[in-house]
Design a protein around this motif. Structure first.
Motif, PDB file in Angstrom:
ATOM      1  N   MET A   1      -2.504  -3.836  -5.785  1.00  0.00           N
ATOM      2  CA  MET A   1      -3.202  -2.949  -4.857  1.00  0.00           C
ATOM      3  C   MET A   1      -4.708  -3.239  -4.922  1.00  0.00           C
ATOM      4  O   MET A   1      -5.307  -3.096  -5.967  1.00  0.00           O
ATOM      5  CB  MET A   1      -2.912  -1.504  -5.286  1.00  0.00           C
ATOM      6  CG  MET A   1      -3.236  -0.494  -4.254  1.00  0.00           C
ATOM      7  SD  MET A   1      -2.375   1.075  -4.567  1.00  0.00           S
ATOM      8  CE  MET A   1      -3.580   1.924  -5.560  1.00  0.00           C
ATOM      9  N   THR A   2      -5.300  -3.695  -3.813  1.00  0.00           N
ATOM     10  CA  THR A   2      -6.749  -3.912  -3.819  1.00  0.00           C
ATOM     11  C   THR A   2      -7.397  -3.042  -2.756  1.00  0.00           C
ATOM     12  O   THR A   2      -6.731  -2.514  -1.877  1.00  0.00           O
ATOM     13  CB  THR A   2      -7.087  -5.383  -3.526  1.00  0.00           C
ATOM     14  OG1 THR A   2      -6.475  -5.716  -2.287  1.00  0.00           O
ATOM     15  CG2 THR A   2      -6.616  -6.301  -4.599  1.00  0.00           C
ATOM     16  N   THR A   3      -8.686  -2.907  -2.822  1.00  0.00           N
ATOM     17  CA  THR A   3      -9.402  -1.986  -1.949  1.00  0.00           C
ATOM     18  C   THR A   3     -10.479  -2.722  -1.179  1.00  0.00           C
ATOM     19  O   THR A   3     -11.070  -3.664  -1.676  1.00  0.00           O
ATOM     20  CB  THR A   3     -10.078  -0.914  -2.834  1.00  0.00           C
ATOM     21  OG1 THR A   3      -9.062  -0.239  -3.513  1.00  0.00           O
ATOM     22  CG2 THR A   3     -10.878   0.075  -2.031  1.00  0.00           C
ATOM     23  N   VAL A  36      -6.953   0.818   1.096  1.00  0.00           N
ATOM     24  CA  VAL A  36      -6.173   0.232   0.018  1.00  0.00           C
ATOM     25  C   VAL A  36      -5.152  -0.708   0.648  1.00  0.00           C
ATOM     26  O   VAL A  36      -4.512  -0.365   1.644  1.00  0.00           O
ATOM     27  CB  VAL A  36      -5.437   1.357  -0.751  1.00  0.00           C
ATOM     28  CG1 VAL A  36      -4.529   0.776  -1.813  1.00  0.00           C
ATOM     29  CG2 VAL A  36      -6.433   2.309  -1.379  1.00  0.00           C
ATOM     30  N   GLU A  37      -5.015  -1.881   0.078  1.00  0.00           N
ATOM     31  CA  GLU A  37      -4.071  -2.874   0.600  1.00  0.00           C
ATOM     32  C   GLU A  37      -2.710  -2.641  -0.064  1.00  0.00           C
ATOM     33  O   GLU A  37      -2.614  -2.597  -1.290  1.00  0.00           O
ATOM     34  CB  GLU A  37      -4.612  -4.268   0.254  1.00  0.00           C
ATOM     35  CG  GLU A  37      -3.770  -5.398   0.721  1.00  0.00           C
ATOM     36  CD  GLU A  37      -4.319  -6.725   0.190  1.00  0.00           C
ATOM     37  OE1 GLU A  37      -5.149  -6.721  -0.742  1.00  0.00           O
ATOM     38  OE2 GLU A  37      -3.900  -7.762   0.705  1.00  0.00           O
ATOM     39  N   ILE A  38      -1.678  -2.506   0.769  1.00  0.00           N
ATOM     40  CA  ILE A  38      -0.333  -2.247   0.250  1.00  0.00           C
ATOM     41  C   ILE A  38       0.550  -3.441   0.611  1.00  0.00           C
ATOM     42  O   ILE A  38       0.746  -3.740   1.800  1.00  0.00           O
ATOM     43  CB  ILE A  38       0.255  -0.953   0.867  1.00  0.00           C
ATOM     44  CG1 ILE A  38      -0.674   0.250   0.619  1.00  0.00           C
ATOM     45  CG2 ILE A  38       1.672  -0.690   0.357  1.00  0.00           C
ATOM     46  CD1 ILE A  38      -0.720   0.744  -0.797  1.00  0.00           C
ATOM     47  N   THR A  39       1.102  -4.091  -0.395  1.00  0.00           N
ATOM     48  CA  THR A  39       1.837  -5.338  -0.125  1.00  0.00           C
ATOM     49  C   THR A  39       3.322  -5.251  -0.494  1.00  0.00           C
ATOM     50  O   THR A  39       4.044  -6.229  -0.345  1.00  0.00           O
ATOM     51  CB  THR A  39       1.205  -6.511  -0.901  1.00  0.00           C
ATOM     52  OG1 THR A  39       1.176  -6.163  -2.280  1.00  0.00           O
ATOM     53  CG2 THR A  39      -0.198  -6.813  -0.432  1.00  0.00           C
ATOM     54  N   SER A  40       3.775  -4.113  -1.019  1.00  0.00           N
ATOM     55  CA  SER A  40       5.196  -4.009  -1.368  1.00  0.00           C
ATOM     56  C   SER A  40       5.716  -2.613  -1.049  1.00  0.00           C
ATOM     57  O   SER A  40       4.933  -1.652  -0.946  1.00  0.00           O
ATOM     58  CB  SER A  40       5.388  -4.293  -2.866  1.00  0.00           C
ATOM     59  OG  SER A  40       4.847  -3.225  -3.627  1.00  0.00           O
ATOM     60  N   ALA A  43       4.767  -0.216  -3.810  1.00  0.00           N
ATOM     61  CA  ALA A  43       3.365   0.241  -3.734  1.00  0.00           C
ATOM     62  C   ALA A  43       3.229   1.312  -2.650  1.00  0.00           C
ATOM     63  O   ALA A  43       2.471   2.282  -2.808  1.00  0.00           O
ATOM     64  CB  ALA A  43       2.446  -0.938  -3.452  1.00  0.00           C
ATOM     65  N   MET A  44       3.988   1.160  -1.561  1.00  0.00           N
ATOM     66  CA  MET A  44       3.938   2.185  -0.504  1.00  0.00           C
ATOM     67  C   MET A  44       4.521   3.498  -1.019  1.00  0.00           C
ATOM     68  O   MET A  44       3.959   4.580  -0.769  1.00  0.00           O
ATOM     69  CB  MET A  44       4.691   1.713   0.738  1.00  0.00           C
ATOM     70  CG  MET A  44       4.613   2.701   1.885  1.00  0.00           C
ATOM     71  SD  MET A  44       2.919   2.972   2.443  1.00  0.00           S
ATOM     72  CE  MET A  44       2.768   1.662   3.652  1.00  0.00           C
ATOM     73  N   ALA A  45       5.636   3.418  -1.742  1.00  0.00           N
ATOM     74  CA  ALA A  45       6.235   4.648  -2.279  1.00  0.00           C
ATOM     75  C   ALA A  45       5.228   5.352  -3.192  1.00  0.00           C
ATOM     76  O   ALA A  45       5.051   6.579  -3.118  1.00  0.00           O
ATOM     77  CB  ALA A  45       7.518   4.310  -3.045  1.00  0.00           C
ATOM     78  N   ARG A  46       4.535   4.578  -4.018  1.00  0.00           N
ATOM     79  CA  ARG A  46       3.560   5.185  -4.943  1.00  0.00           C
ATOM     80  C   ARG A  46       2.365   5.760  -4.185  1.00  0.00           C
ATOM     81  O   ARG A  46       1.817   6.804  -4.547  1.00  0.00           O
ATOM     82  CB  ARG A  46       3.116   4.165  -5.987  1.00  0.00           C
ATOM     83  CG  ARG A  46       4.161   3.991  -7.103  1.00  0.00           C
ATOM     84  CD  ARG A  46       3.547   3.432  -8.354  1.00  0.00           C
ATOM     85  NE  ARG A  46       3.022   2.090  -8.113  1.00  0.00           N
ATOM     86  CZ  ARG A  46       3.706   0.972  -8.351  1.00  0.00           C
ATOM     87  NH1 ARG A  46       4.914   1.022  -8.864  1.00  0.00           N
ATOM     88  NH2 ARG A  46       3.164  -0.209  -8.083  1.00  0.00           N
ATOM     89  N   TYR A  65       6.494   1.477   7.735  1.00  0.00           N
ATOM     90  CA  TYR A  65       5.918   0.183   7.318  1.00  0.00           C
ATOM     91  C   TYR A  65       6.367  -0.192   5.908  1.00  0.00           C
ATOM     92  O   TYR A  65       6.490  -1.380   5.587  1.00  0.00           O
ATOM     93  CB  TYR A  65       4.390   0.225   7.403  1.00  0.00           C
ATOM     94  CG  TYR A  65       3.877   0.045   8.813  1.00  0.00           C
ATOM     95  CD1 TYR A  65       4.127  -1.132   9.515  1.00  0.00           C
ATOM     96  CD2 TYR A  65       3.148   1.032   9.448  1.00  0.00           C
ATOM     97  CE1 TYR A  65       3.659  -1.308  10.817  1.00  0.00           C
ATOM     98  CE2 TYR A  65       2.674   0.875  10.743  1.00  0.00           C
ATOM     99  CZ  TYR A  65       2.938  -0.293  11.424  1.00  0.00           C
ATOM    100  OH  TYR A  65       2.485  -0.473  12.710  1.00  0.00           O
ATOM    101  N   GLY A  66       6.622   0.803   5.068  1.00  0.00           N
ATOM    102  CA  GLY A  66       7.176   0.527   3.738  1.00  0.00           C
ATOM    103  C   GLY A  66       8.518  -0.175   3.855  1.00  0.00           C
ATOM    104  O   GLY A  66       8.843  -1.086   3.076  1.00  0.00           O
ATOM    105  N   MET A  67       9.292   0.218   4.849  1.00  0.00           N
ATOM    106  CA  MET A  67      10.590  -0.437   5.098  1.00  0.00           C
ATOM    107  C   MET A  67      10.386  -1.881   5.562  1.00  0.00           C
ATOM    108  O   MET A  67      11.166  -2.770   5.223  1.00  0.00           O
ATOM    109  CB  MET A  67      11.362   0.331   6.168  1.00  0.00           C
ATOM    110  CG  MET A  67      11.743   1.742   5.779  1.00  0.00           C
ATOM    111  SD  MET A  67      13.258   1.808   4.843  1.00  0.00           S
ATOM    112  CE  MET A  67      14.479   1.477   6.097  1.00  0.00           C
TER     113      MET A  67
END
Ligand code: MRU
Length: 353
Positions: A1-3, A36-40, A43-46, A65-67
């Protein structure tokens, strides 16, 4: 996760770009505005659990988008295996927050698209992305329609209104524009609003932090009050109407929304003020006949005893932290949806409309 820091002028709490998702980090507003960059999918669930993204419609968009991220993670070209893995990802996303029904609505819509797509996994993944983008686009249109219908539903007198709202129901809580705050925004644009009173909304302060930030950013006059001041403000005749959002509405109109909403509805009734709920039809759970079946999220006790790093209370006492409450339909003047404003009793006629 990056910002990263976001320079854009419009507020889009969820953005798809370069095969990943960018979320406005709502835990850092109003002090810092960053993405925040979400790549999985995990990470989206969190991000949903920790409320980097929050607000019922925004959670739905984020989960969709998490799906998509989850679909990109699956390493098979067999549809059956793909669907089994995708269902596991859907289950994880569905465990994040229990009350806002938009989360489950979006996940089910995504799963259905995957099931009904042809046999090729690449095509299913493409269809999933298109569906998530459609959910997002539709929500912006829906919010604008809620804003238009809400404007017509507002009391005719006084000509210029002061509206009390709770929590944050604006662009940050939706794909953009907002539900209750969308109606307020429409009223402001139409010259029907003097100012907004924003409940601070303990314990997470979405009103003080996010609603005040959105209003100030757009030049909408806003006065922040603590939650316990609402009765006094009504008694002093400072408020003309109350508008709130919703996380889940039962078929009879009983409405779950941020904790403190029910007390506002009781207060509005006692002061003969209209009390409106503004929400998309995706927030209505027609499978529940009334509000008793709505699951209420219980959150961490630290949200009560601590603000930032400051401890407010002795920690060795009991804490009770329900995140939502249910307002009985009888206290609601109208539910404002994208299909129009209806009384709670009329809501059922909008099913499948
Ligand atoms: O816990 P939150 O911040 O996700 O709660 C948000 C609310 O209760 C909003 O009022 C509701 O989701 C409607 S948002 C348009």
């Amino acid at each position: 996760m990056t910002t990263t820091t976001c320079e854009s002028n419009s507020i889009y709490p969820v953005r798809w770009q370069d095969n990943k998702v960018w979320l406005i980090d709502q835990t850092r507003l109003p002090m810092e505005y960053g993405e925040v960059e979400i790549t999985s999918s995990e990470a989206m669930a969190r991000a949903i659990e920790t409320m980097i993204v929050r607000g019922a419609p925004a959670i739905g968009v984020a989960a969709a988008y998490g799906m998509v991220l989850g679909a990109q993670e699956i390493k098979t070209d067999q549809k059956e295996q793909f669907l089994a893995d995708l269902t596991r990802i859907a289950d994880r996303l569905a465990q994040t927050r229990p009350t806002a029904v938009n989360l489950f609505w979006a996940i089910e819509r995504m799963l259905k698209v995957a099931q009904e797509s042809g046999p090729e996994v690449a095509v299913i993944t493409k269809n999933l992305l298109e569906t998530a983008q459609n959910i997002q686009k539709e929500d912006v249109e829906t919010c604008r329609a809620i804003g238009r219908h809400g404007l017509l539903a507002l009391p005719e007198q006084p000509e210029k209104l002061t509206i009390l709202t709770h929590c944050n129901t604006g662009s940050l809580a939706t794909a953009s524009y907002g539900t209750a705050l969308g109606v307020i925004r429409s009223a402001w644009t139409a010259g029907r609003l003097i100012q907004v009173y924003a409940d601070e909304t303990r314990p997470r302060l979405q009103g003080a932090k996010l609603t005040a930030w959105e209003c100030a950013r757009e030049g909408i006059p806003v006065t922040v009050i603590t939650d316990s001041m609402a009765a006094h403000c009504m008694q002093q005749k400072l408020i003309d109407a109350v508008i709130v959002g919703a996380d889940r509405i039962a078929a009879n109109g009983d409405t779950a929304n941020k904790i403190g909403t029910y007390s506002l509805a009781v207060l509005a009734k006692a002061h003969h003020l209209p009390f409106y709920v503004a929400a998309p039809l995706s927030t209505v759970d027609f499978s529940l006949k009334d509000g008793t079946g709505i699951p209420i999220e219980q959150r961490d006790r630290a949200e009560i005893y601590q603000v930032g790093t400051t401890t407010l209370c002795p920690r060795d006492v009991n804490f009770y932290n329900p995140a939502f409450d249910v307002t009985p339909a009888a206290l609601i003047t109208a539910i404002i949806t994208e299909k129009g404003a209806v009384t709670p009793a009329e809501l059922i006629f909008l099913q499948d409309s």
